[in-house]
Design a protein around this motif. Structure first.
Motif, PDB file in Angstrom:
ATOM      1  N   LEU A  76       0.840  -1.198   0.000  1.00 48.75           N
ATOM      2  CA  LEU A  76       0.000   0.000   0.000  1.00 48.75           C
ATOM      3  C   LEU A  76       0.875   1.248   0.000  1.00 48.75           C
ATOM      4  O   LEU A  76       2.005   1.227   0.482  1.00 48.75           O
ATOM      5  N   THR A  77       0.310   2.329  -0.496  1.00 55.53           N
ATOM      6  CA  THR A  77       0.950   3.640  -0.404  1.00 55.53           C
ATOM      7  C   THR A  77       0.011   4.566   0.340  1.00 55.53           C
ATOM      8  O   THR A  77      -1.184   4.641   0.027  1.00 55.53           O
ATOM      9  N   PHE A  78       0.546   5.279   1.328  1.00 55.32           N
ATOM     10  CA  PHE A  78      -0.178   6.319   2.050  1.00 55.32           C
ATOM     11  C   PHE A  78       0.484   7.636   1.664  1.00 55.32           C
ATOM     12  O   PHE A  78       1.694   7.803   1.835  1.00 55.32           O
ATOM     13  N   ASN A  79      -0.310   8.571   1.133  1.00 60.55           N
ATOM     14  CA  ASN A  79       0.252   9.854   0.734  1.00 60.55           C
ATOM     15  C   ASN A  79      -0.730  10.976   1.016  1.00 60.55           C
ATOM     16  O   ASN A  79      -1.693  10.797   1.754  1.00 60.55           O
ATOM     17  N   SER A  80      -0.475  12.125   0.408  1.00 57.83           N
ATOM     18  CA  SER A  80      -1.335  13.291   0.635  1.00 57.83           C
ATOM     19  C   SER A  80      -1.894  13.781  -0.697  1.00 57.83           C
ATOM     20  O   SER A  80      -1.371  13.474  -1.757  1.00 57.83           O
ATOM     21  N   TYR A  81      -2.983  14.544  -0.599  1.00 63.11           N
ATOM     22  CA  TYR A  81      -3.545  15.170  -1.795  1.00 63.11           C
ATOM     23  C   TYR A  81      -4.006  16.569  -1.439  1.00 63.11           C
ATOM     24  O   TYR A  81      -4.238  16.891  -0.280  1.00 63.11           O
ATOM     25  N   GLY A  82      -4.113  17.395  -2.463  1.00 63.60           N
ATOM     26  CA  GLY A  82      -4.526  18.785  -2.263  1.00 63.60           C
ATOM     27  C   GLY A  82      -3.325  19.675  -2.023  1.00 63.60           C
ATOM     28  O   GLY A  82      -2.184  19.281  -2.212  1.00 63.60           O
ATOM     29  N   SER A  83      -3.602  20.883  -1.586  1.00 59.13           N
ATOM     30  CA  SER A  83      -2.525  21.835  -1.318  1.00 59.13           C
ATOM     31  C   SER A  83      -2.571  22.251   0.144  1.00 59.13           C
ATOM     32  O   SER A  83      -3.586  22.080   0.815  1.00 59.13           O
ATOM     33  N   GLY A  84      -1.462  22.787   0.604  1.00 61.48           N
ATOM     34  CA  GLY A  84      -1.358  23.208   1.990  1.00 61.48           C
ATOM     35  C   GLY A  84      -0.362  22.352   2.748  1.00 61.48           C
ATOM     36  O   GLY A  84       0.372  21.555   2.158  1.00 61.48           O
ATOM     37  N   PRO A  85      -0.353  22.510   4.068  1.00 67.29           N
ATOM     38  CA  PRO A  85       0.601  21.733   4.866  1.00 67.29           C
ATOM     39  C   PRO A  85       0.299  20.238   4.807  1.00 67.29           C
ATOM     40  O   PRO A  85      -0.829  19.820   4.522  1.00 67.29           O
ATOM     41  N   ARG A  86       1.312  19.463   5.087  1.00 66.86           N
ATOM     42  CA  ARG A  86       1.146  18.002   5.088  1.00 66.86           C
ATOM     43  C   ARG A  86       0.027  17.587   6.024  1.00 66.86           C
ATOM     44  O   ARG A  86      -0.162  18.173   7.084  1.00 66.86           O
ATOM     45  N   PRO A  87      -0.711  16.541   5.656  1.00 66.65           N
ATOM     46  CA  PRO A  87      -1.697  16.018   6.608  1.00 66.65           C
ATOM     47  C   PRO A  87      -0.971  15.471   7.839  1.00 66.65           C
ATOM     48  O   PRO A  87       0.154  14.981   7.733  1.00 66.65           O
ATOM     49  N   VAL A  88      -1.628  15.565   8.981  1.00 68.12           N
ATOM     50  CA  VAL A  88      -1.021  15.163  10.254  1.00 68.12           C
ATOM     51  C   VAL A  88      -1.761  13.960  10.817  1.00 68.12           C
ATOM     52  O   VAL A  88      -2.988  13.970  10.929  1.00 68.12           O
ATOM     53  N   ILE A  89      -1.002  12.923  11.156  1.00 65.23           N
ATOM     54  CA  ILE A  89      -1.543  11.805  11.923  1.00 65.23           C
ATOM     55  C   ILE A  89      -1.041  12.005  13.340  1.00 65.23           C
ATOM     56  O   ILE A  89       0.158  11.960  13.603  1.00 65.23           O
ATOM     57  N   ASN A 110      -0.043  -6.414  12.962  1.00 64.03           N
ATOM     58  CA  ASN A 110      -0.108  -7.038  11.640  1.00 64.03           C
ATOM     59  C   ASN A 110       1.200  -6.704  10.930  1.00 64.03           C
ATOM     60  O   ASN A 110       1.369  -5.592  10.443  1.00 64.03           O
ATOM     61  N   VAL A 111       2.137  -7.655  10.898  1.00 65.00           N
ATOM     62  CA  VAL A 111       3.408  -7.406  10.230  1.00 65.00           C
ATOM     63  C   VAL A 111       3.126  -7.069   8.776  1.00 65.00           C
ATOM     64  O   VAL A 111       2.387  -7.773   8.096  1.00 65.00           O
ATOM     65  N   ARG A 112       3.678  -5.976   8.312  1.00 65.62           N
ATOM     66  CA  ARG A 112       3.404  -5.510   6.959  1.00 65.62           C
ATOM     67  C   ARG A 112       4.687  -5.360   6.160  1.00 65.62           C
ATOM     68  O   ARG A 112       5.752  -5.100   6.709  1.00 65.62           O
ATOM     69  N   ASN A 113       4.566  -5.499   4.859  1.00 64.75           N
ATOM     70  CA  ASN A 113       5.689  -5.356   3.940  1.00 64.75           C
ATOM     71  C   ASN A 113       5.273  -4.483   2.770  1.00 64.75           C
ATOM     72  O   ASN A 113       4.109  -4.444   2.400  1.00 64.75           O
ATOM     73  N   ASN A 114       6.272  -3.802   2.200  1.00 65.88           N
ATOM     74  CA  ASN A 114       6.062  -2.983   1.009  1.00 65.88           C
ATOM     75  C   ASN A 114       4.992  -1.924   1.236  1.00 65.88           C
ATOM     76  O   ASN A 114       4.008  -1.836   0.515  1.00 65.88           O
ATOM     77  N   ILE A 115       5.223  -1.121   2.251  1.00 66.80           N
ATOM     78  CA  ILE A 115       4.340   0.008   2.569  1.00 66.80           C
ATOM     79  C   ILE A 115       5.147   1.285   2.349  1.00 66.80           C
ATOM     80  O   ILE A 115       6.286   1.391   2.788  1.00 66.80           O
ATOM     81  N   THR A 116       4.536   2.255   1.685  1.00 70.20           N
ATOM     82  CA  THR A 116       5.182   3.544   1.458  1.00 70.20           C
ATOM     83  C   THR A 116       4.344   4.646   2.074  1.00 70.20           C
ATOM     84  O   THR A 116       3.121   4.671   1.907  1.00 70.20           O
ATOM     85  N   PHE A 117       5.018   5.533   2.790  1.00 71.52           N
ATOM     86  CA  PHE A 117       4.406   6.750   3.324  1.00 71.52           C
ATOM     87  C   PHE A 117       5.084   7.912   2.631  1.00 71.52           C
ATOM     88  O   PHE A 117       6.312   7.983   2.591  1.00 71.52           O
ATOM     89  N   ASN A 118       4.290   8.838   2.084  1.00 68.22           N
ATOM     90  CA  ASN A 118       4.860   9.963   1.351  1.00 68.22           C
ATOM     91  C   ASN A 118       4.090  11.241   1.678  1.00 68.22           C
ATOM     92  O   ASN A 118       2.872  11.306   1.479  1.00 68.22           O
ATOM     93  N   GLY A 119       4.813  12.245   2.197  1.00 68.56           N
ATOM     94  CA  GLY A 119       4.220  13.561   2.412  1.00 68.56           C
ATOM     95  C   GLY A 119       3.260  13.638   3.581  1.00 68.56           C
ATOM     96  O   GLY A 119       2.277  14.378   3.517  1.00 68.56           O
ATOM     97  N   ILE A 120       3.530  12.892   4.656  1.00 71.48           N
ATOM     98  CA  ILE A 120       2.659  12.887   5.830  1.00 71.48           C
ATOM     99  C   ILE A 120       3.481  13.275   7.056  1.00 71.48           C
ATOM    100  O   ILE A 120       4.663  12.957   7.147  1.00 71.48           O
ATOM    101  N   LYS A 121       2.847  13.938   7.999  1.00 70.86           N
ATOM    102  CA  LYS A 121       3.491  14.309   9.263  1.00 70.86           C
ATOM    103  C   LYS A 121       2.894  13.460  10.382  1.00 70.86           C
ATOM    104  O   LYS A 121       1.676  13.375  10.516  1.00 70.86           O
TER     105      LYS A 121
END
Length: 148
Positions: free
Chosen positions: A82-95, A109-120
């Motif tokens: 899976l890929t988790f990223n952001s959309y739209g404009s403005g500051p990065r989304p915050v978790i 849940n052990v996970r593999n091949n996960i990408t996080f991009n542009g998140i705080k």
């Protein structure tokens, strides 16, 4: 006998075709609704809880709205690839773990091949992100901060 170049082309084609069925899902704390389909910005989900409850396919993308803060639950990637990223404009989304929960948990849940991009990721309890026996976890253009 298959020539190495032909094999490489066939392998690349197979990889590209496997991602053709990938779906992008949208999550917006401001204006989303967990009863929506989540498949467009105008039908975005509202919460991490909805993301955690969904069954995804390999290659799917979960996009959090820029400028929004998500603090309803720990993000537990439900599937590999899976890929988790952001959309739209403005500051990065915050978790936001709100100092009471981990921001991302890949221990249950052990996970593999996960990408996080542009998140705080901020205010995680004890650790912001927990991983165990995970492979190919990528963080690109992300912030992991103790305080927001």
């Amino acid at each position: 006998m298959i020539k190495p170049f032909s094999f490489l082309i066939a392998l690349m084609l197979l990889f590209c075709l496997s991602n053709l069925n990938a779906t992008t899902y949208y999550v917006a704390n401001s204006g989303g609704n967990d009863a929506n389909s989540g498949t467009s910005p105008s039908t975005a989900w509202n919460s991490i809880s909805k993301v955690n409850s969904k069954t995804f396919s390999s290659g799917d993308i979960i996009s959090f709205k820029c400028g929004d803060r998500f603090s309803d639950a720990t993000l537990i990637p439900p599937t590999n690839y899976l890929t988790f990223n952001s959309y739209g404009s403005g500051p990065r989304p915050v978790i936001d773990g709100q100092s009471s929960r981990i921001c991302v948990d890949m221990l249950r849940n052990v996970r593999n091949n996960i990408t996080f991009n542009g998140i705080k990721f901020v205010n995680g309890f004890h650790n912001d992100i927990v991983m165990w026996n995970c492979d190919n976890i990528t963080f690109e253009s992300c912030n992991i901060d103790r305080k927001s």
